[in-house]
Design a protein around this motif. Structure first.
Motif, PDB file in Angstrom:
ATOM      1  N   ILE A 149       0.838  -1.246   0.038  1.00 51.00           N
ATOM      2  CA  ILE A 149      -0.144   0.070  -0.080  1.00 51.00           C
ATOM      3  C   ILE A 149       0.648   1.272   0.130  1.00 51.00           C
ATOM      4  N   ASP A 150       2.055   1.380   0.558  1.00 47.52           N
ATOM      5  CA  ASP A 150       2.793   2.368   0.776  1.00 47.52           C
ATOM      6  C   ASP A 150       3.483   2.665  -0.588  1.00 47.52           C
ATOM      7  N   GLU A 151       4.064   1.440  -1.310  1.00 54.63           N
ATOM      8  CA  GLU A 151       4.418   1.392  -2.643  1.00 54.63           C
ATOM      9  C   GLU A 151       3.425   2.102  -3.611  1.00 54.63           C
ATOM     10  N   LEU A 152       2.213   1.579  -3.388  1.00 52.00           N
ATOM     11  CA  LEU A 152       1.177   2.206  -4.447  1.00 52.00           C
ATOM     12  C   LEU A 152       0.957   3.640  -4.029  1.00 52.00           C
ATOM     13  N   HIS A 153       1.035   4.165  -2.819  1.00 50.97           N
ATOM     14  CA  HIS A 153       0.706   5.469  -2.358  1.00 50.97           C
ATOM     15  C   HIS A 153       1.944   6.309  -3.067  1.00 50.97           C
TER      16      HIS A 153
ATOM     17  N   GLY B  84       3.306   9.661  -7.438  1.00 48.29           N
ATOM     18  CA  GLY B  84       4.269  10.064  -8.565  1.00 48.29           C
ATOM     19  C   GLY B  84       3.589  10.465  -9.779  1.00 48.29           C
ATOM     20  N   LEU B  85       2.486   9.480  -9.957  1.00 45.05           N
ATOM     21  CA  LEU B  85       1.445   9.812 -11.041  1.00 45.05           C
ATOM     22  C   LEU B  85       0.989  11.173 -11.047  1.00 45.05           C
TER      23      LEU B  85
END
Length: 361
Positions: free
Chosen positions: A344-348, A353-354
């Motif tokens: 979840i942290d990576e997706l956040h 970034g997006l």
């Protein structure tokens, strides 16, 4: 003096009722009852002798015959008891009254009678002194009459000469004759009174002898009564001892009666208990059969209990295994959650970034 009132000359002036006592002649301290019950006590006045007496008669027995003198004193020793001393009777009389008011009335009447006796004594002394003075005067007048007769004789010798002195001498002679006649009449009067006094003295001597004889008689009766009283006291003591023994026996009987009642009560209780035991003995076979069935049921229940215990041990083992599995699952779940949190942290971060790329474009 007659012990019984002479009603022709003595009349009661005050009457009451009381218990009569006399002082014990031997100890001079203790009171001896003179009457078994309350008797009549009266004041009597003798108009002939001008004297007062206290008289009390119990049946045919004279228990008080006391002449009141000015020297006597009535003393209240308590609220209902009074006493006075009679030196002529050589005793002390005591009276017990039902109430204090009656005692007060008797004491007041005693004081009145005492004062009246004192007045009577003073008057009699005055009469005796007057009579002695008259006798002395008559004794002195007799020689004067003799002298007068001699003077008259001298005057008679001089009568031949005549003169005024003759009339004076005659008058003096007449006066002396009158005085002589009066002295003669006084002498006869005193002789009569002396004779009456002698007769009274003879009567008093006779009465004194009779009273002395009666005193001896009463002393003998008193001794006999005292002996009888001692015998009765001995009998009373014996009867009291017998009564005490009887009372002790009654008390023992009462204790035995109470103990018997207690034993009867205990016997009734024991009989009731025995009856209950008999009833219980009748139902013992039923209880035995019930007890056997209950024992069989108990054995079956114990067997079931053992089976259940075995099942419980199995279930406990399964529970332990499940707990161990749950612990492993929790550990795996925690690791998975940690990995998920990382993802979840990576997706956040990827999302941010997006977002930045979208803003830059």
């Amino acid at each position: 003096i007659s012990p019984v009132p002479l009603y022709s000359r003595e009349q009661p002036i005050f009457t009451t009722r009381a218990h009569v006592f006399q002082i014990d002649p031997s100890t001079k301290k203790n009171w001896v009852p003179a009457s078994k019950q309350a008797v009549t006590v009266s004041y009597f006045y003798d108009s002939t002798r001008n004297s007062y007496r206290i008289i009390s008669v119990d049946g045919a027995k004279v228990i008080i015959n006391s002449t009141i003198t000015p020297n006597m004193t009535f003393t209240k020793t308590s609220q209902k008891f009074g006493q006075w001393a009679d030196s002529r009777a050589n005793t002390v009389f005591g009276l017990g009254f039902p109430s204090e008011q009656q005692l007060t009335k008797f004491a007041e009447k005693f004081q009145e009678v005492k004062e009246a006796a004192k007045l009577a004594r003073d008057r009699s002394q005055e009469k005796i002194e007057t009579s002695s003075n008259h006798s002395q005067e008559s004794g002195r007048e007799t020689p004067s009459s003799t002298r007068a007769s001699s003077v008259n004789g001298t005057d008679d010798e001089k009568a031949s000469h005549g003169g005024p002195a003759e009339a004076h001498l005659k008058s003096e002679n007449d006066k002396l004759k009158i005085a002589l006649a009066q002295s003669s009449s006084n002498v006869k009067k005193w002789e009569t009174e002396l004779q009456s006094l002698r007769e009274s003295n003879a009567r008093l001597s006779t009465a004194l002898q009779e009273s002395a004889a009666s005193i001896e008689h009463w002393k003998k009766q008193f001794s006999a009564c005292k002996e009888e009283n001692d015998q009765l006291r001995g009998k009373i003591e014996e009867l009291e001892e017998q009564c005490n023994e009887i009372n002790k026996e009654k008390e023992r009987n009462a204790q035995l009666s109470r103990r018997l009642q207690e034993l009867e009560t205990e016997l009734q209780d024991k009989e009731l208990e025995l009856e209950e035991l008999r009833k219980q003995g009748e139902i013992i076979p039923e209880l035995m059969s019930e007890c056997e069935s209950v024992s069989e049921q108990l054995q079956a229940a114990e067997k079931k209990n053992k089976d259940l215990e075995e099942k419980v041990r199995t279930l406990r083992t399964e529970v332990e295994e499940n707990k161990h599995r749950q612990t492993n699952l929790k550990t795996e779940l925690k690791n998975f959650l940690d990995v998920l949190d990382g993802k979840i942290d990576e997706l956040h971060d990827f999302r941010q970034g997006l977002s930045k790329l979208g803003v830059d474009n």
